[in-house]
Write a protein that holds these residues in place. Structure first.
Motif, short mmCIF file in Angstrom:
data_model
loop_
_atom_site.label_atom_id
_atom_site.label_comp_id
_atom_site.label_asym_id
_atom_site.label_seq_id
_atom_site.Cartn_x
_atom_site.Cartn_y
_atom_site.Cartn_z
N ARG A 1 0.84 -1.21 0.00
CA ARG A 1 0.00 0.00 0.00
C ARG A 1 0.87 1.26 0.00
NH1 ARG A 1 -2.50 -3.24 3.76
NH2 ARG A 1 -1.41 -2.15 5.46
N ASP A 2 1.94 1.25 0.80
CA ASP A 2 2.84 2.40 0.86
C ASP A 2 3.55 2.61 -0.47
OD1 ASP A 2 2.16 2.43 3.60
OD2 ASP A 2 3.83 1.10 4.07
N PHE A 3 3.96 1.51 -1.08
CA PHE A 3 4.59 1.57 -2.40
C PHE A 3 3.65 2.20 -3.42
CE2 PHE A 3 4.59 -1.01 -6.39
CZ PHE A 3 5.67 -0.42 -7.01
N HIS A 4 2.40 1.74 -3.45
CA HIS A 4 1.42 2.31 -4.38
C HIS A 4 1.18 3.80 -4.10
CE1 HIS A 4 -0.46 -1.88 -5.36
NE2 HIS A 4 0.53 -1.57 -6.16
N ALA A 5 1.03 4.14 -2.83
CA ALA A 5 0.78 5.54 -2.46
C ALA A 5 1.94 6.43 -2.90
CB ALA A 5 0.56 5.65 -0.96
N THR A 6 3.16 5.91 -2.80
CA THR A 6 4.34 6.69 -3.15
C THR A 6 4.43 6.90 -4.66
OG1 THR A 6 5.47 5.78 -1.21
CG2 THR A 6 6.84 6.85 -2.87
N VAL A 7 4.14 5.85 -5.43
CA VAL A 7 4.16 5.99 -6.89
C VAL A 7 3.09 6.98 -7.34
CG1 VAL A 7 3.79 4.79 -9.08
CG2 VAL A 7 5.15 3.70 -7.28
N LEU A 8 1.88 6.86 -6.78
CA LEU A 8 0.81 7.80 -7.13
C LEU A 8 1.21 9.22 -6.79
CD1 LEU A 8 -2.43 5.89 -6.03
CD2 LEU A 8 -1.53 6.17 -8.35
N HIS A 9 1.85 9.40 -5.64
CA HIS A 9 2.30 10.73 -5.22
C HIS A 9 3.24 11.33 -6.26
CE1 HIS A 9 5.01 13.56 -3.11
NE2 HIS A 9 3.96 13.84 -2.37
N GLN A 10 4.15 10.53 -6.78
CA GLN A 10 5.10 11.03 -7.78
C GLN A 10 4.41 11.37 -9.09
OE1 GLN A 10 7.13 11.79 -5.46
NE2 GLN A 10 8.92 11.39 -6.76
N LEU A 11 3.28 10.74 -9.35
CA LEU A 11 2.51 11.04 -10.56
C LEU A 11 1.56 12.22 -10.37
CD1 LEU A 11 1.64 7.41 -11.75
CD2 LEU A 11 3.39 8.94 -12.69
N GLY A 12 1.46 12.71 -9.11
CA GLY A 12 0.64 13.88 -8.85
C GLY A 12 -0.68 13.60 -8.17
N PHE A 13 -0.84 12.40 -7.56
CA PHE A 13 -2.11 12.04 -6.96
C PHE A 13 -1.98 11.75 -5.47
CE2 PHE A 13 -2.54 10.78 -11.44
CZ PHE A 13 -3.65 11.53 -11.77
N ASP A 14 -2.93 12.24 -4.70
CA ASP A 14 -3.08 11.89 -3.29
C ASP A 14 -3.88 10.59 -3.26
OD1 ASP A 14 -3.98 11.56 -0.67
OD2 ASP A 14 -4.43 13.68 -0.37
N ASN A 15 -3.28 9.52 -2.74
CA ASN A 15 -3.95 8.21 -2.81
C ASN A 15 -5.27 8.19 -2.07
OD1 ASN A 15 -2.02 8.10 -0.35
ND2 ASN A 15 -3.40 6.39 0.03
N GLU A 16 -5.47 9.08 -1.09
CA GLU A 16 -6.74 9.12 -0.35
C GLU A 16 -7.83 9.79 -1.17
OE1 GLU A 16 -7.59 7.76 2.51
OE2 GLU A 16 -5.61 6.88 2.81
N ARG A 17 -7.46 10.68 -2.07
CA ARG A 17 -8.43 11.43 -2.87
C ARG A 17 -8.57 10.90 -4.28
NH1 ARG A 17 -5.58 16.95 -2.53
NH2 ARG A 17 -7.29 17.68 -3.85
N PHE A 18 -7.67 10.02 -4.67
CA PHE A 18 -7.70 9.45 -6.02
C PHE A 18 -8.64 8.25 -6.01
CE2 PHE A 18 -5.00 7.34 -9.55
CZ PHE A 18 -5.80 7.90 -10.53
N THR A 19 -9.91 8.49 -6.33
CA THR A 19 -10.95 7.47 -6.15
C THR A 19 -11.80 7.35 -7.41
OG1 THR A 19 -12.55 9.07 -5.25
CG2 THR A 19 -11.05 7.99 -3.67
N PHE A 20 -12.59 6.27 -7.42
CA PHE A 20 -13.57 6.05 -8.46
C PHE A 20 -14.79 5.39 -7.81
CE2 PHE A 20 -15.69 3.82 -11.91
CZ PHE A 20 -15.60 4.72 -12.97
N LYS A 21 -15.95 5.96 -8.07
CA LYS A 21 -17.18 5.45 -7.46
C LYS A 21 -17.58 4.12 -8.11
CE LYS A 21 -19.63 7.58 -5.01
NZ LYS A 21 -19.71 7.69 -3.52
N SER A 22 -17.66 3.07 -7.29
CA SER A 22 -18.08 1.75 -7.78
C SER A 22 -18.77 1.01 -6.64
CB SER A 22 -16.87 0.95 -8.27
OG SER A 22 -17.24 -0.36 -8.67
N GLN A 23 -19.91 0.41 -6.95
CA GLN A 23 -20.68 -0.34 -5.96
C GLN A 23 -20.98 0.50 -4.73
OE1 GLN A 23 -18.26 -3.87 -5.35
NE2 GLN A 23 -19.23 -4.92 -7.07
N GLY A 24 -21.24 1.78 -4.97
CA GLY A 24 -21.61 2.68 -3.89
C GLY A 24 -20.47 3.16 -3.03
#
Length: 488
Positions: free
Chosen positions: A446-469
């Protein structure tokens, strides 16, 4: 037309609710005065299906090349030097080290767990004095451009859930992978090539090849256009990329225009997002008929390039070829390139197989880093290397100096990154003398993914997609941290 009308009157409850959801969404956009309603259905849906341009943070990278070693490389034979183990040869792993931790069924019934020290010599290399094994002479030259994490860990202990977790953030299949999330968030840099491309490299040694499924590069619940496009290692890079005999490009264009008109009618009346995906796939395939032949024509590369990557780069399907192709892809705007290299599942014959595995990837990995660097592309391209877990210090089955195996080990393993704002020459995390438990600075997937997303410009907590409610995330519901110590 009557048949279509009959279908609509007999639509299922599930489809009715799906259609209703699209109507509600349209009404919501109308209430906001959304300009999206001024275009076609496909244009509106396309705008809504990507977050391109809506970054949370200033990005340090815009593209990713992910080199996944399928099966789990043995960290203690390559990167995690454990000289103390030389005095433990053939002694049992102490229970105080194992602490009752879960084992696979392949070794849980063993009467003994004999320690198998690495038979390979290590040396300190680079300004940071990183320990690296003798099987990686080329990669040693790039160590000052690389960022090592020795303390990766995961809960998954078998291949399918482990590789699924590493790629998608969840052990259960059906979720979008990191490449699909990147495509969804970043959008396209080249409309004539996919944003996310997958290649499976052919290993020299095929003693124990793991199955690799296309669900690993699925878009999951994200719009279908963000799934990875697989390039084949032999024959046409993509099936049916060429027109059949007697069909000109003009005829193909006319045919696609007619199909698109029918699909647009279907989409307008049913609102099925798969119809939009189909329209976009047809159009992308048409554009790729012109762009892919140029992309895959490596004859245009200089002799110095082949000297850098090695002669194997001339042979389609080799890891060296896919590494060179990865550079060509990011050079042309592909956002995410995923390469799988198989046969790292060394339950036996480590001494016979590991040298082949390392020869496959050693020079090409060094070449990829240096090639990107000399072209000024490494600073905004992240190169990732690693498997789904590590291997055990104890031998599976018998033990001799030239014949030993290593079981799966999720408690600690090594990965490395280069470029994309990662701090070069860094070694992060420590494991115990047995390379069995982490003693300092653990890094979860999870930390690895969060760090890669951060480098791409995304906050992993806010980078979401609505699915199944739910607001779904790559990093799931458990806490994930950006490992800032890895960042420049």
């Amino acid at each position: 037309m009557e048949t279509f009308e009959e279908y609509r009157t007999q639509v299922t409850r599930r489809h009715f609710l799906s259609q209703g959801a699209n109507l509600l969404g349209t009404a919501a956009m109308a209430s906001l005065g959304g300009s999206l309603l001024g275009g076609s259905a496909s244009a509106a849906s396309t705008s809504a299906s990507s977050l391109a341009g809506k970054l949370h943070l200033p990005p340090r990278a815009k593209q990713v090349i992910y080199l996944h070693m399928v099966g789990g490389p043995p960290q203690m034979d390559m990167f995690d030097y454990k000289p103390v183990m030389n005095g433990w040869y053939d002694k049992d792993l102490p229970e105080s080290v194992r602490m009752g931790q879960r084992l696979t069924t392949m070794t849980s019934g063993q009467a003994r767990f004999p320690i198998a020290p690495s038979k390979y010599q290590f040396e300190r290399v680079g300004q940071a004095g990183m320990w690296m094994g003798e099987l990686l002479p080329w990669l040693k030259q790039s160590v000052d451009d690389m960022t090592f994490v020795r303390s990766m860990h995961t809960e998954a202990i078998n291949h399918e859930p482990a590789i699924t977790l590493m790629q998608t953030g969840n052990q259960v299949t059906g979720r979008p992978c990191l490449g699909a999330w990147s495509s969804y968030g970043l959008g396209s840099l080249n409309e004539n090539l996919p944003t996310f491309v997958v290649m499976v490299a052919r290993p020299t040694n095929t003693e124990q090849v793991q199955a690799i499924s296309a669900r690993l590069w699925s878009s999951g619940f994200l719009p279908g256009q963000h799934a990875g496009v697989s390039l084949r290692s032999a024959g046409d890079p993509i099936l049916y990329i060429n027109n059949p005999p007697g069909v000109s490009r003009e005829v193909r264009r006319t045919t696609l225009d007619g199909i698109e008109a029918l699909n647009e009618m279907n989409y307008q009346q049913l609102g099925d997002p798969q119809t939009e995906t189909r329209i976009q796939q047809y159009e992308m395939a048409f554009r790729m008929q012109a762009s892919v032949p140029e992309l895959t024509d490596i004859a245009t590369e200089s002799e110095s390039t082949f000297d850098l990557y090695g002669e194997a780069a001339r042979e389609p399907g080799t890891f060296a070829y896919t590494a060179l192709m990865a550079r060509r892809m990011v050079e042309r705007g592909v956002r995410f390139v995923q390469i799988y290299h198989n046969n790292w599942d060394t339950h036996g014959n480590v001494a016979g197989r590991l040298p082949d595995q390392c020869r496959d990837v050693d020079q090409p990995c060094h070449a990829l880093i240096q090639d990107l660097k000399q072209r000024g592309m490494l600073e905004d391209t992240i190169v990732i290397w690693g498997g789904e877990f590590g291997r055990t210090i104890y031998s599976q089955g018998g033990l001799t100096h030239d014949n030993y195996g290593r079981d799966h080990h999720p408690r600690c393993f090594t990965m490395w990154m280069a470029g994309g704002g990662f701090k070069p020459g860094t070694v992060y995390g420590e494991t115990c003398d047995f390379s069995y438990n982490i003693v300092k600075d653990p890094v979860h997937i999870r930390d690895f993914h969060a760090t890669v997303l951060h480098q791409l410009g995304f906050d992993n907590e806010r980078f979401t997609f609505k699915s199944q409610g739910l607001d779904q995330k790559l990093t799931g519901v458990l806490p994930a941290r950006v490992v800032r110590e890895l960042l420049a």
